[in-house]
Motif scaffolding. Structure first.
Motif, PDB file in Angstrom:
ATOM      1  N   UNK A  57      15.564  14.540  -6.393  1.00 28.10           N
ATOM      2  CA  UNK A  57      16.133  13.190  -6.464  1.00 28.10           C
ATOM      3  C   UNK A  57      17.350  13.102  -5.560  1.00 28.10           C
ATOM      4  N   UNK A  58      17.807  11.878  -5.325  1.00 28.35           N
ATOM      5  CA  UNK A  58      18.983  11.648  -4.486  1.00 28.35           C
ATOM      6  C   UNK A  58      19.832  10.540  -5.107  1.00 28.35           C
ATOM      7  N   UNK A  59      21.000  10.323  -4.546  1.00 31.02           N
ATOM      8  CA  UNK A  59      21.883   9.255  -5.026  1.00 31.02           C
ATOM      9  C   UNK A  59      21.122   7.936  -4.913  1.00 31.02           C
ATOM     10  N   UNK A  60      21.168   7.146  -5.964  1.00 31.40           N
ATOM     11  CA  UNK A  60      20.464   5.872  -5.999  1.00 31.40           C
ATOM     12  C   UNK A  60      19.178   5.927  -6.791  1.00 31.40           C
ATOM     13  N   UNK A  61      18.680   7.121  -7.087  1.00 28.96           N
ATOM     14  CA  UNK A  61      17.468   7.256  -7.893  1.00 28.96           C
ATOM     15  C   UNK A  61      17.811   7.115  -9.374  1.00 28.96           C
ATOM     16  N   UNK A  62      16.854   6.627 -10.136  1.00 33.32           N
ATOM     17  CA  UNK A  62      16.986   6.588 -11.590  1.00 33.32           C
ATOM     18  C   UNK A  62      16.357   7.848 -12.156  1.00 33.32           C
ATOM     19  N   UNK A  63      17.037   8.451 -13.111  1.00 35.88           N
ATOM     20  CA  UNK A  63      16.528   9.684 -13.717  1.00 35.88           C
ATOM     21  C   UNK A  63      16.529   9.568 -15.233  1.00 35.88           C
ATOM     22  N   UNK A  64      15.599  10.276 -15.830  1.00 36.71           N
ATOM     23  CA  UNK A  64      15.561  10.456 -17.273  1.00 36.71           C
ATOM     24  C   UNK A  64      15.804  11.943 -17.513  1.00 36.71           C
ATOM     25  N   UNK A  65      16.815  12.247 -18.295  1.00 39.03           N
ATOM     26  CA  UNK A  65      17.145  13.643 -18.604  1.00 39.03           C
ATOM     27  C   UNK A  65      16.760  13.907 -20.053  1.00 39.03           C
ATOM     28  N   UNK A  66      15.869  14.879 -20.231  1.00 39.48           N
ATOM     29  CA  UNK A  66      15.422  15.242 -21.575  1.00 39.48           C
ATOM     30  C   UNK A  66      15.988  16.606 -21.948  1.00 39.48           C
TER      31      UNK A  66
END
Length: 154
Positions: A57-66
């Motif tokens: 991923x990079x800056x600006x991406x949406x992430x889900x952290x589990x």
């Protein structure tokens, strides 16, 4: 935790104190899920895991952290190496337990995209370049916050 990545460091390697002769790798990033709240996320592990995670991923991406580990920040130490956040916690990713999934912010929530453009500091906590030039002597040795915009890249 779901948020937009607003900052990210490069991957770095350090000698592993527990396994002499080997290295541990790390990188960190900051995610934001509202105008007010953002948190630092640290990851340590084998080189392959850390590089793969960092490149996913990079800056600006949406992430889900589990399954991150939630830890209290060590204020003095944390603020030296990471952006200052309003939270008294940080998240730690573990190769064996945590998962980071990326997706389009449009798929998740378009409101997350607008968070990319918000400053992370109090608007009253900035110096203008004019102030710095005019008061340079009295500001010597102090850490200052400067809000700037890129006008062009060439």
């Amino acid at each position: 935790v779901i948020g937009v990545v607003i900052g990210k460091t490069d991957v770095r390697g350090f000698p592993d104190r527990k396994n002499i002769g080997s290295e541990r790798y790390t990188f960190s990033f900051t995610i934001r899920d509202s105008p007010t709240y953002f948190v630092n996320v640290n990851s340590w592990g084998r080189e392959e895991y850390i590089r793969s995670l960092s490149e996913s991923f990079r800056v600006g991406d949406c992430v889900t952290i589990e399954n991150p580990l939630v830890q209290s920040k060590e204020a003095e130490r944390e603020d030296k190496f990471n952006p200052v956040t309003p939270s008294c916690y940080k998240l730690l990713l573990s190769e064996n337990h945590s998962v980071v999934k990326t997706s389009s912010c449009y798929e998740m929530d378009t409101k997350l995209l607008s968070l990319l453009h918000l400053p992370v500091k109090d608007p009253q906590d900035y110096y203008s370049l004019g102030d710095i030039i005019a008061n340079g002597q009295s500001l010597d040795g102090r850490i200052l916050n400067v809000l700037a915009a890129v006008m062009s890249v060439s």
